[in-house]
Design an enzyme around this catalytic site. Structure first.
Site, PDB file in Angstrom:
ATOM      1  N   GLU A  32       0.808  -1.216   0.000  1.00 28.71           N
ATOM      2  CA  GLU A  32       0.000   0.000   0.000  1.00 28.71           C
ATOM      3  C   GLU A  32       0.848   1.275   0.000  1.00 28.71           C
ATOM      4  O   GLU A  32       0.495   2.256  -0.642  1.00 28.71           O
ATOM      5  CB  GLU A  32      -0.915   0.019   1.235  1.00 28.71           C
ATOM      6  N   PRO A  73     -30.660  29.369   2.448  1.00 34.66           N
ATOM      7  CA  PRO A  73     -31.733  29.702   3.383  1.00 34.66           C
ATOM      8  C   PRO A  73     -31.259  30.224   4.729  1.00 34.66           C
ATOM      9  O   PRO A  73     -32.069  30.696   5.520  1.00 34.66           O
ATOM     10  CB  PRO A  73     -32.448  28.367   3.560  1.00 34.66           C
ATOM     11  N   ASP A 123     -28.847  41.398   1.464  1.00 33.47           N
ATOM     12  CA  ASP A 123     -30.188  41.625   2.005  1.00 33.47           C
ATOM     13  C   ASP A 123     -30.247  41.271   3.477  1.00 33.47           C
ATOM     14  O   ASP A 123     -29.384  40.569   3.993  1.00 33.47           O
ATOM     15  CB  ASP A 123     -31.200  40.748   1.247  1.00 33.47           C
ATOM     16  N   LYS A 152     -33.665  44.411   2.824  1.00 27.20           N
ATOM     17  CA  LYS A 152     -35.015  44.945   2.906  1.00 27.20           C
ATOM     18  C   LYS A 152     -35.707  44.046   3.874  1.00 27.20           C
ATOM     19  O   LYS A 152     -35.876  42.892   3.580  1.00 27.20           O
ATOM     20  CB  LYS A 152     -35.753  44.823   1.561  1.00 27.20           C
ATOM     21  N   GLY A 194     -31.611  32.598  -0.065  1.00 25.78           N
ATOM     22  CA  GLY A 194     -32.178  31.515  -0.867  1.00 25.78           C
ATOM     23  C   GLY A 194     -31.591  31.511  -2.262  1.00 25.78           C
ATOM     24  O   GLY A 194     -30.384  31.596  -2.445  1.00 25.78           O
ATOM     25  N   ASP A 195     -32.463  31.416  -3.258  1.00 26.04           N
ATOM     26  CA  ASP A 195     -32.047  31.511  -4.649  1.00 26.04           C
ATOM     27  C   ASP A 195     -32.338  32.933  -5.141  1.00 26.04           C
ATOM     28  O   ASP A 195     -33.407  33.462  -4.859  1.00 26.04           O
ATOM     29  CB  ASP A 195     -32.821  30.490  -5.494  1.00 26.04           C
ATOM     30  N   MET A 211     -43.281  34.539   2.008  1.00 20.93           N
ATOM     31  CA  MET A 211     -43.792  35.786   2.598  1.00 20.93           C
ATOM     32  C   MET A 211     -45.274  35.633   2.934  1.00 20.93           C
ATOM     33  O   MET A 211     -46.045  36.579   2.781  1.00 20.93           O
ATOM     34  CB  MET A 211     -43.592  36.969   1.624  1.00 20.93           C
ATOM     35  N   ALA A 250     -36.064  28.000   8.509  1.00 22.20           N
ATOM     36  CA  ALA A 250     -35.646  26.713   7.945  1.00 22.20           C
ATOM     37  C   ALA A 250     -34.137  26.654   7.833  1.00 22.20           C
ATOM     38  O   ALA A 250     -33.492  27.660   7.535  1.00 22.20           O
ATOM     39  CB  ALA A 250     -36.273  26.542   6.553  1.00 22.20           C
TER      40      ALA A 250
END
Ligand code: SAH
Length: 490
Positions: A29, A231, A254, A276, A308-309, A389, A418
């Site tokens: 090995e 998320p 954000d 926001k 998120g996305d 939302m 989440a």
């Protein structure tokens, strides 16, 4: 000074192996591990193994290595650039190292640091770029951990990018005076349009972009990346997002983007919160659009981080339109959207064979008018609905869907925060959903999932959605959760 200047006892260099041979002596090995490592180079591998174990034999057969099936003799080392003693037999390893030294060849004996002229590194290979990690024997595990982290940071396209750079070196030297101009060119080359094109696998476009940069002189072109931060859990960020964060000059983020993700940027990158939170917009969308354009024009590498996305309820459409109109290059990096994170927290199948074969992303804020929006019809025909939302419109969503014919027994799952450690999960039925509006104890973002597939979730540890007053047993039975699926799929 807190620490004395640290001194290395083994100094890293890159050893030329092109057109040379490297000899490994050993059957097991250890020899195989060294063969695999040296195989990252173009050296001719000569493996002296009189009785190779099965895995080594298979490797030799499958790779371009020369097998010397003979018991070790010093002649086997002639002409080698490097020698590895990996026999597992201390006396033999010692002899091999002594022979190598007599022949003026550097030698390494596996697991015997006292016999080694050099150590082998943990390697990140983006040939021609290599990152070699050494710990002077402090620990292969440590070296592997560092290796994994560096590997993550370097784009797979780095190798081809460096190769392209090498092919352009003469042209760049002819076209650009030494100093600032040339440095600017290479900076734009390695982090601008050519790098992005190669990251997409478009070598032709990368060459064109490099030629353009050379022709026009490198006014470092600005670039905006609209990046999904996921998320909330920082390890749900994509590797690409992380890479761009490391390269950004400025990060606009954000309110929902977690601090830990923003902190992943370069230490000296500027960080700007742009809003926001519901009810207190710190900047209007028009202001954000204008800011992105302005930063792009100034040649900045901008990361616009969205929770998120970026393409799901992120107003990315408006930002992309502004950038396109201003002629500023941009890209989009997807992220894990909240609906997926909420479903994962609940072990909840968003599509379920025989139950639900489509899914809707909505805000529920379009339910006020007289006309039922299309997504409500989809819900009635069995789609799983994710409401973003949705807390303040929970009663409207439930009322209108029930009014339109969706069963009040339809399963509903709600997740606050989440993917985060402090996430809370609630379950109930469509009839319970209006109670969400009154839950002032939920301060984090809330995702609502509605549909028959939702009944397939794992409700262990989740709280009932409606804090119902004691009701007659029969009524409780009617609204109890589990029968929803049975009733629907019957
Ligand atoms: N672009 C984001 C959505 C932005 S809209 C995405 O793809 O996820 C903001 C809404 O997303 C919140 O009101 C909430 O409904 C949802 N949301 C975002 N993060 C969430 C989280 N960690 N848990 C639950 N809902 C979340």
């Amino acid at each position: 000074m807190l620490y004395a200047k640290p001194k290395l006892n083994a100094f890293p260099v890159f050893f030329r192996t092109e057109g040379k041979s490297v000899v490994i002596v050993g059957n097991g090995e250890e020899a195989l591990a060294k063969a695999r490592l040296i195989d990252h180079s173009s050296a001719v591998l000569r493996i002296v193994a009189d009785a190779p174990e099965a895995r080594l034999a298979a490797w030799i057969a499958g790779n371009a290595a020369v097998h010397i099936e003979d018991s070790y003799r010093p002649e086997h080392l002639y002409g080698a650039a490097l020698v590895f003693a990996a026999t597992g037999d201390e006396a033999l390893d010692r002899r091999i190292v002594a022979d190598a030294r007599r022949l003026g060849l550097p030698a390494n004996a596996v697991d015997r640091p006292e016999l080694c002229d050099f150590f082998t590194p943990a390697l990140v290979n983006r040939a021609p770029v290599a990152v070699a990690i050494g710990t002077e024997g402090a620990g292969p595990v440590l070296a592997q951990l560092i290796r994994a982290r560096i590997d993550q940071l370097l784009a797979p396209s780095l190798g081809p990018l460096a190769t392209l750079a090498a092919s352009l070196r003469d042209a760049a030297e002819a076209a650009l005076p030494k100093g600032d101009a040339r440095r600017r060119f290479w900076r734009s080359f390695f982090s601008g349009a050519p790098a992005r094109a190669l990251a997409r696998g478009d070598a032709a476009r990368a060459r064109d972009a490099a030629a353009e940069l050379l022709r026009e002189g490198a006014h470092a072109g600005g670039h905006v990346a609209l990046v999904g931060a996921g998320p909330g859990a920082e390890d749900l960020l994509t590797l690409r997002a992380q890479r761009l964060l490391m390269e950004a000059d400025i990060i606009l983020y954000d309110a929902l983007v977690p601090e830990a993700v923003v902190a992943m940027g370069r230490r000296d990158a500027e960080r700007l919160p742009v809003g926001k939170r519901k009810g207190c917009h710190s900047r209007t969308q028009a202001e954000i659009n204008a800011l992105l354009v302005e930063l792009g024009r100034k040649g900045k590498r901008v990361v616009r981080l969205k929770s998120g996305d970026p393409l799901v309820f992120g107003r990315a459409g408006e930002e992309m339109a502004a950038l396109r109109e201003a002629g500023i290059s941009y890209e989009v990096v997807p992220g894990v959207t909240a609906a997926f994170a909420a479903a994962a927290d609940f072990d909840l199948p968003l599509t379920l064979r025989g139950v639900s074969s489509s899914m809707v992303f909505t805000t529920g804020h379009d339910l006020k008018g007289d006309v039922l929006p299309d997504w409500a019809r989809l819900a009635i025909s069995g789609a799983t609905v994710a409401v973003y939302m949705g807390r303040s419109v929970a009663a409207d969503v439930a009322g209108r869907l029930i009014g339109a014919g969706l069963s009040p027994d339809t399963a509903v799952a709600v997740v606050e925060n989440a993917s985060l450690e402090n996430s809370r999960r609630f379950h109930g039925t469509l009839a319970d959903l209006p109670s969400l509006e009154g839950r002032h104890d939920l301060e984090g973002p809330v995702m609502t999932l509605i549909g028959d597939a939702v009944a397939g979730a794992n409700f262990a540890g989740s709280e009932p959605l409606a804090r119902r007053r004691a009701a007659p047993a029969a009524a409780r039975g009617k609204h109890s959760f589990a029968p929803a699926l049975a009733h629907k799929s019957a």
